[in-house]
Design a protein around this motif. Structure first.
Motif, PDB file in Angstrom:
ATOM      1  N   LEU A 195       0.713  -1.088   0.004  1.00  0.00           N
ATOM      2  CA  LEU A 195      -0.001  -0.084  -0.013  1.00  0.00           C
ATOM      3  C   LEU A 195       0.822   1.209   0.083  1.00  0.00           C
ATOM      4  O   LEU A 195       0.341   2.349  -0.657  1.00  0.00           O
ATOM      5  CB  LEU A 195      -1.003   0.023   1.125  1.00  0.00           C
ATOM      6  CG  LEU A 195      -2.073  -1.122   1.250  1.00  0.00           C
ATOM      7  CD1 LEU A 195      -2.647  -1.003   2.557  1.00  0.00           C
ATOM      8  CD2 LEU A 195      -2.937  -1.075   0.104  1.00  0.00           C
ATOM      9  N   PHE A 196       2.089   1.241   0.605  1.00  0.00           N
ATOM     10  CA  PHE A 196       3.132   2.229   0.670  1.00  0.00           C
ATOM     11  C   PHE A 196       4.137   1.921  -0.137  1.00  0.00           C
ATOM     12  O   PHE A 196       5.109   1.576   0.704  1.00  0.00           O
ATOM     13  CB  PHE A 196       3.158   2.669   2.164  1.00  0.00           C
ATOM     14  CG  PHE A 196       1.958   2.843   3.074  1.00  0.00           C
ATOM     15  CD1 PHE A 196       1.215   4.175   3.000  1.00  0.00           C
ATOM     16  CD2 PHE A 196       1.474   2.026   3.787  1.00  0.00           C
ATOM     17  CE1 PHE A 196       0.209   4.311   3.778  1.00  0.00           C
ATOM     18  CE2 PHE A 196       0.207   2.149   4.650  1.00  0.00           C
ATOM     19  CZ  PHE A 196      -0.480   3.411   4.659  1.00  0.00           C
ATOM     20  N   THR A 197       4.185   2.350  -1.180  1.00  0.00           N
ATOM     21  CA  THR A 197       5.326   2.003  -2.145  1.00  0.00           C
ATOM     22  C   THR A 197       6.373   3.029  -2.490  1.00  0.00           C
ATOM     23  O   THR A 197       7.417   2.739  -3.034  1.00  0.00           O
ATOM     24  CB  THR A 197       5.075   1.429  -3.379  1.00  0.00           C
ATOM     25  OG1 THR A 197       3.986   2.240  -3.885  1.00  0.00           O
ATOM     26  CG2 THR A 197       4.192  -0.201  -3.198  1.00  0.00           C
ATOM     27  N   GLU A 198       5.722   4.287  -2.290  1.00  0.00           N
ATOM     28  CA  GLU A 198       6.474   5.412  -2.639  1.00  0.00           C
ATOM     29  C   GLU A 198       7.150   6.240  -1.578  1.00  0.00           C
ATOM     30  O   GLU A 198       6.735   6.585  -0.403  1.00  0.00           O
ATOM     31  CB  GLU A 198       5.681   6.461  -3.665  1.00  0.00           C
ATOM     32  CG  GLU A 198       5.210   5.788  -4.847  1.00  0.00           C
ATOM     33  CD  GLU A 198       6.308   5.134  -5.687  1.00  0.00           C
ATOM     34  OE1 GLU A 198       7.475   5.996  -5.657  1.00  0.00           O
ATOM     35  OE2 GLU A 198       6.282   4.239  -6.536  1.00  0.00           O
ATOM     36  N   SER A 199       8.160   6.961  -1.712  1.00  0.00           N
ATOM     37  CA  SER A 199       8.542   7.860  -0.563  1.00  0.00           C
ATOM     38  C   SER A 199       8.107   9.183  -0.561  1.00  0.00           C
ATOM     39  O   SER A 199       7.531   9.615  -1.784  1.00  0.00           O
ATOM     40  CB  SER A 199      10.293   8.067  -0.851  1.00  0.00           C
ATOM     41  OG  SER A 199      11.096   6.804  -0.727  1.00  0.00           O
ATOM     42  N   PRO A 200       7.659   9.644   0.589  1.00  0.00           N
ATOM     43  CA  PRO A 200       8.125   9.490   2.003  1.00  0.00           C
ATOM     44  C   PRO A 200       7.114   8.567   2.611  1.00  0.00           C
ATOM     45  O   PRO A 200       7.152   8.226   3.756  1.00  0.00           O
ATOM     46  CB  PRO A 200       8.409  10.784   2.515  1.00  0.00           C
ATOM     47  CG  PRO A 200       7.224  11.635   2.065  1.00  0.00           C
ATOM     48  CD  PRO A 200       7.103  11.266   0.428  1.00  0.00           C
ATOM     49  N   ALA A 201       6.023   8.242   2.094  1.00  0.00           N
ATOM     50  CA  ALA A 201       4.832   7.509   2.543  1.00  0.00           C
ATOM     51  C   ALA A 201       5.449   6.188   3.181  1.00  0.00           C
ATOM     52  O   ALA A 201       5.205   5.813   4.430  1.00  0.00           O
ATOM     53  CB  ALA A 201       3.881   7.153   1.681  1.00  0.00           C
ATOM     54  N   ASN A 202       6.268   5.633   2.456  1.00  0.00           N
ATOM     55  CA  ASN A 202       6.670   4.090   2.908  1.00  0.00           C
ATOM     56  C   ASN A 202       7.453   4.554   4.144  1.00  0.00           C
ATOM     57  O   ASN A 202       7.211   3.441   5.335  1.00  0.00           O
ATOM     58  CB  ASN A 202       7.298   3.386   1.783  1.00  0.00           C
ATOM     59  CG  ASN A 202       8.477   4.150   1.379  1.00  0.00           C
ATOM     60  OD1 ASN A 202       8.848   5.192   1.598  1.00  0.00           O
ATOM     61  ND2 ASN A 202       9.044   3.471   0.011  1.00  0.00           N
ATOM     62  N   SER A 203       8.347   5.148   4.129  1.00  0.00           N
ATOM     63  CA  SER A 203       9.171   5.533   5.405  1.00  0.00           C
ATOM     64  C   SER A 203       8.370   6.006   6.544  1.00  0.00           C
ATOM     65  O   SER A 203       8.537   5.663   7.774  1.00  0.00           O
ATOM     66  CB  SER A 203      10.246   6.683   5.027  1.00  0.00           C
ATOM     67  OG  SER A 203      11.245   6.111   3.886  1.00  0.00           O
ATOM     68  N   ILE A 204       7.389   6.986   6.260  1.00  0.00           N
ATOM     69  CA  ILE A 204       6.375   7.468   7.481  1.00  0.00           C
ATOM     70  C   ILE A 204       5.759   6.257   7.941  1.00  0.00           C
ATOM     71  O   ILE A 204       5.673   5.894   9.404  1.00  0.00           O
ATOM     72  CB  ILE A 204       5.605   8.429   7.023  1.00  0.00           C
ATOM     73  CG1 ILE A 204       6.550   9.621   6.439  1.00  0.00           C
ATOM     74  CG2 ILE A 204       4.424   8.775   8.153  1.00  0.00           C
ATOM     75  CD1 ILE A 204       5.660  10.723   5.768  1.00  0.00           C
ATOM     76  N   ALA A 205       5.252   5.187   7.126  1.00  0.00           N
ATOM     77  CA  ALA A 205       4.459   4.076   7.462  1.00  0.00           C
ATOM     78  C   ALA A 205       5.337   3.240   8.471  1.00  0.00           C
ATOM     79  O   ALA A 205       5.071   2.696   9.627  1.00  0.00           O
ATOM     80  CB  ALA A 205       3.927   3.460   6.372  1.00  0.00           C
ATOM     81  N   LEU A 206       6.606   2.913   7.886  1.00  0.00           N
ATOM     82  CA  LEU A 206       7.394   1.866   8.731  1.00  0.00           C
ATOM     83  C   LEU A 206       7.939   2.678  10.243  1.00  0.00           C
ATOM     84  O   LEU A 206       7.726   2.006  11.108  1.00  0.00           O
ATOM     85  CB  LEU A 206       8.725   1.573   7.866  1.00  0.00           C
ATOM     86  CG  LEU A 206       9.630   0.780   8.605  1.00  0.00           C
ATOM     87  CD1 LEU A 206       9.023  -0.570   8.704  1.00  0.00           C
ATOM     88  CD2 LEU A 206      10.710   0.634   7.495  1.00  0.00           C
ATOM     89  N   VAL A 207       8.202   4.013  10.208  1.00  0.00           N
ATOM     90  CA  VAL A 207       8.567   4.424  11.599  1.00  0.00           C
ATOM     91  C   VAL A 207       7.619   4.296  12.429  1.00  0.00           C
ATOM     92  O   VAL A 207       7.814   4.218  13.624  1.00  0.00           O
ATOM     93  CB  VAL A 207       9.376   5.800  11.064  1.00  0.00           C
ATOM     94  CG1 VAL A 207       9.736   6.645  12.458  1.00  0.00           C
ATOM     95  CG2 VAL A 207      10.615   5.454  10.192  1.00  0.00           C
TER      96      VAL A 207
END
Length: 262
Positions: A174-186
């Motif tokens: 669902l979150f494959t692009e930066s910065p969304a993927n980094s925000i979701a992981l953190v």
């Protein structure tokens, strides 16, 4: 950018191989033959947690209202229910798979993307299955106890199982692009660490040997999960192979605490 699944799988496999290879010559404990290497990684993880994760979790808990924290936990729990449903099927637990798939459907729609746990309120029981448990159900042995950098306690089987957990987790699609993927992981990492702040008190109180306590607690919990809360033969209370539950450990600590003695 996030690693593609196959690169993450290859990295994890190489990491497990490196730890196992590095510790083989110092085998001492049947359950934990890699103890010297594991303790070194444990110390690194403790330092990283003390400097980065715990302060972030405390800040998150301080500035975020409880309903918001609960919603964040529910969203990532909804992702986890999808992985659980896949593993239910792989373990031929059909009724559990239907329940967990129903949870995902209900919470993703009526529960507004999982923010509200409506499924539990209507009687859809939550289960907890992962690929490590699936490998165990297929007859794969535990393998040596491992402490993974940043990820913490594991076994060789559970470390391999993380690959399956990774590729079936909706977050990573669902979150494959930066910065969304980094925000979701953190956000997920900090949320999980925040949820552990209260239970950390038991761990700190135990701490004659924090490493051994965490190892035994992890292995006991994993065996309990794999056997669906039914102890394997020979591990009943009073037997030589019995592992103390966290409840038993907590009760021991309470009886040993002078403040609790009259």
């Amino acid at each position: 950018m996030r690693f593609p699944p196959f690169r993450a799988c290859r990295f994890l496999a190489l990491l497990v191989l490196a730890v196992v290879s590095g510790g083989c010559a110092t085998a001492r404990n049947r359950v934990d033959p890699l103890e010297p290497a594991n303790r070194a990684i444990y110390q690194f993880n403790e330092h990283f947690d003390r400097v980065f994760l715990k302060p972030a979790a405390i800040l998150y808990q301080t500035v975020t209202p409880p309903p918001v924290r609960g919603g964040v936990t529910n969203v990532f729990g909804n992702f986890r229910d999808f992985t659980t449903a896949v593993n239910d099927l792989l373990q031929f637990k059909v009724s559990d798979a239907l329940s967990d798939a129903g949870r995902v459907l209900v919470n993703s729609t009526v529960g507004i993307f999982g923010i509200f746990d409506v499924a539990t309120r209507i009687g859809l029981k939550k289960h907890n299955e992962d690929f490590g448990q699936t490998l165990a159900a297929w007859g794969t042995p535990d393998g040596p106890y491992l402490v993974l950098p940043l990820l913490g306690p594991s076994t060789t089987r559970d470390a391999v199982g993380l690959i399956g957990d990774y590729v079936t987790d909706p977050e990573f699609f669902l979150f494959t692009e930066s910065p969304a993927n980094s925000i979701a992981l953190v956000t997920r990492i900090v949320s999980v660490r925040s949820d552990l702040l209260d239970s950390e008190k038991i761990f700190n109180a135990a701490a004659i040997d924090r490493y051994a306590f965490l190892r035994d607690a992890y292995l006991q919990r994993r065996h309990n999960m794999i056997n669906d809360a039914q102890p394997p033969k020979g591990t009943e209370p009073g037997s030589e192979r019995h592992r103390k539950t966290l409840k038993e450990m907590e009760e021991e600590l309470e009886t040993q605490d002078p403040a609790n003695k009259k």
